[in-house]
Enzyme design. Structure first.
Site, mmCIF file in Angstrom:
data_model
loop_
_atom_site.group_PDB
_atom_site.id
_atom_site.type_symbol
_atom_site.label_atom_id
_atom_site.label_comp_id
_atom_site.label_asym_id
_atom_site.label_seq_id
_atom_site.Cartn_x
_atom_site.Cartn_y
_atom_site.Cartn_z
ATOM 1 N N LYS A 1 0.807 -1.223 0.000
ATOM 2 C CA LYS A 1 0.000 0.000 0.000
ATOM 3 C C LYS A 1 0.842 1.276 0.000
ATOM 4 O O LYS A 1 0.374 2.337 -0.410
ATOM 5 C CB LYS A 1 -0.922 0.012 1.216
ATOM 6 C CG LYS A 1 -2.032 -1.034 1.179
ATOM 7 C CD LYS A 1 -3.148 -0.627 0.246
ATOM 8 C CE LYS A 1 -4.365 -1.521 0.390
ATOM 9 N NZ LYS A 1 -5.488 -1.086 -0.461
ATOM 10 N N SER B 1 1.617 -9.872 -0.301
ATOM 11 C CA SER B 1 1.273 -8.446 -0.279
ATOM 12 C C SER B 1 1.447 -7.760 1.064
ATOM 13 O O SER B 1 1.569 -6.535 1.112
ATOM 14 C CB SER B 1 -0.175 -8.257 -0.743
ATOM 15 O OG SER B 1 -1.057 -8.996 0.095
#
Length: 332
Positions: free
Chosen positions: A55, A307
């Protein structure tokens, strides 16, 4: 950038814009998974990013794209945790006020990290949609600039930079596997990869419990999906009924979406720890989970995207010890 899609050139520009503000994470071969699948399986270790997830790429590009007036007013976002942490980090580096709105489903370890970075925190309701209502109020009443977690051109372009790195590291990749929630990551990665090498298949992975993008694709339009506790908490939340970008990009660019169960996610987390020596959260383990469950088949090299690592460590211990109900109220 248009309000229709994000292009390869947008992603290449984002790569230059955020250079030096993020870590260029490594891509490594997994001997264990390669042997299981019969083709080379590479792991893109994006969970080693500065804030523990991909992110930071999108947040950094969005912050770098703000006008002087936007910076003065400050930024606000709804988040399941990782976007909030990334935006708080990126905003702090630039001396910009950040307000992060989250639901009560967001694990406390993620909330505390965002608080540590100096952001204002608002805990509202039981879903991302509830948190978004607070964001909308703050935009209207205090003039803050909204930086959405996924449906935002600069955010998508930032996330897409990881797709460029993947192809640089594994130029002969036949398939890339990425988690799907609101679609910012998968859309950006798919745009980058299809823009440079259209033959590469891009497969999205989500959890069975509340897969909003998959439900929306099945309905042919964005729909509301009940948000439930899941080991893949970062994949929770809707895609927004007024979705402008990620829904159409996912529909047009992905080659498919695979759903994994809670048991399969737990197996992915455990495998990452025991065999790859990596600590990943549920959302970061869904690619491994799908491969272990036999839900991914490829004829050439695969890149699986890890991720994020921002898992509650008590929960992680329960998962790797094989407890039958590892959530046990931690994320509920």
């Amino acid at each position: 950038m248009t309000n229709q899609t994000v292009t390869l050139s947008d992603i290449q520009a984002a790569r230059e814009r955020i250079a030096g503000k993020i870590v260029r994470t490594p891509t490594v071969l997994s001997p264990n998974l390669s042997e299981r699948l019969g083709v080379p399986v590479h792991l893109k270790l994006e969970h080693r990013q500065t804030t523990g997830s991909f992110k930071l790429r999108g947040a950094s590009n969005a912050i770098a794209s703000l006008t002087a007036d936007d910076r003065r007013r400050g930024v606000v976002a709804a988040s399941t945790g990782n976007h909030g942490r990334a935006l708080a980090h990126a905003a702090k580096l630039e001396g910009i006020r950040a307000v992060i709105c989250m639901s009560r489903l967001v694990p406390e370890n993620k909330v505390s990290e965002i608080r540590r970075l100096g952001a204002d925190i608002r805990i509202v309701g039981k879903s991302q949609d509830d948190a978004q209502e607070e964001v909308d109020r703050l935009v209207a009443e205090e003039g803050l600039t909204m930086v959405p977690p996924f449906d935002h051109a600069a955010v998508i372009a930032g996330q897409g930079t990881v797709g460029l790195e993947m192809l640089d590291d594994v130029p002969d990749a036949a398939m890339v596997v990425a988690p799907v929630s609101g679609g910012g990551l998968a859309a950006g990665v798919a745009a980058a990869i299809k823009g440079r090498k259209p033959s590469v298949k891009v497969i999205g992975i989500s959890m069975e419990r509340g897969a909003a993008m998959q439900a929306s694709l099945a309905a042919g339009k964005p729909v509301l999906v009940e948000e439930m506790p899941t080991l893949a908490d970062s994949l929770g939340g809707g895609i927004g009924l007024e979705n402008r970008l990620t829904f159409s990009m996912i529909r047009n660019l992905l080659d498919g979406i695979v759903l994994v169960s809670e048991d399969e996610i737990a197996a992915g987390i455990a495998h990452a720890y025991a065999e790859e020596r990596e600590i990943v959260e549920g959302a970061g383990a869904v690619g491994i989970a799908a491969l272990l469950a036999g839900k991914i088949i490829a004829k050439g090299p695969i890149v699986i995207f890890l991720s994020g690592r921002n898992i509650d460590m008590t929960l992680h211990r329960r998962v790797i010890c094989g407890e039958p109900d590892p959530l046990g109220g931690i994320s509920a």
